[in-house]
Write a protein that holds these residues in place. Sequence first.
Motif, PDB file in Angstrom:
ATOM      1  N   THR A  61     -11.221  19.055   8.420  1.00 19.50           N
ATOM      2  CA  THR A  61     -10.991  19.577   9.156  1.00 19.50           C
ATOM      3  C   THR A  61      -9.141  19.358  10.459  1.00 19.50           C
ATOM      4  O   THR A  61      -9.127  21.037  10.528  1.00 19.50           O
ATOM      5  N   ILE A  62      -9.026  18.541  10.265  1.00 20.34           N
ATOM      6  CA  ILE A  62      -7.839  18.327  10.361  1.00 20.34           C
ATOM      7  C   ILE A  62      -6.289  19.603   9.835  1.00 20.34           C
ATOM      8  O   ILE A  62      -5.479  19.617  10.830  1.00 20.34           O
ATOM      9  N   ASN A  95      -9.937  10.417  12.296  1.00 20.94           N
ATOM     10  CA  ASN A  95      -9.192  12.087  12.872  1.00 20.94           C
ATOM     11  C   ASN A  95      -7.573  11.682  13.685  1.00 20.94           C
ATOM     12  O   ASN A  95      -7.317  11.838  12.572  1.00 20.94           O
ATOM     13  N   THR A 142     -10.489  14.547  19.645  1.00 25.51           N
ATOM     14  CA  THR A 142     -12.128  15.106  19.857  1.00 25.51           C
ATOM     15  C   THR A 142     -12.844  14.468  21.084  1.00 25.51           C
ATOM     16  O   THR A 142     -12.391  13.701  21.812  1.00 25.51           O
TER      17      THR A 142
END
Length: 159
Positions: free
Chosen positions: A73-74, A105, A114
């Motif tokens: 995702t990052i 993350n 986040t």
Amino acid sequence: MKIAVFPGSFDPFTLAHQDLVERALPLFDKIYIAIGVNSAKQGLLTVGDKLATIQAVFKDKPTIEVVSFEGLTINFCNTVGANFLIRGLRNTADFEFENSIAQNNLILAPHIETYFLMSRSGLAHISSTIVRDVWKNKGSIVNMVPAVINDFLRNKDPL
């Protein structure tokens, strides 16, 4: 620009997901609803079905873009220039799981923060897993998914 990514499998996209996105809209200039693709998993909906139905839910929201991605995702966040991730929390178990991911993350990409949003009362019980189970057993999901998703699934045969 403040760009956020709301990642998930969204199989299917629920009213709880929709509520989180709508509540996050005032916080960001652009939100990517990012459908994670795992070719090893067979879901209820195809990636194309997810893209089409979620795009229909937000057709009048120009600051929302619905896309799919593979990998971390990052890495997707870096590709689209996002510095924020949006994650929903229904309960303390979700927090424990999501916090671990967020901490990792931060190690991998310290510039990506986040943001956790708590599910609203009345929506916290809804999960894609429960929706799939109710739908497969021919129960009503009308109060769990956006109308577009309900209409789409009404025309699909349960597995």
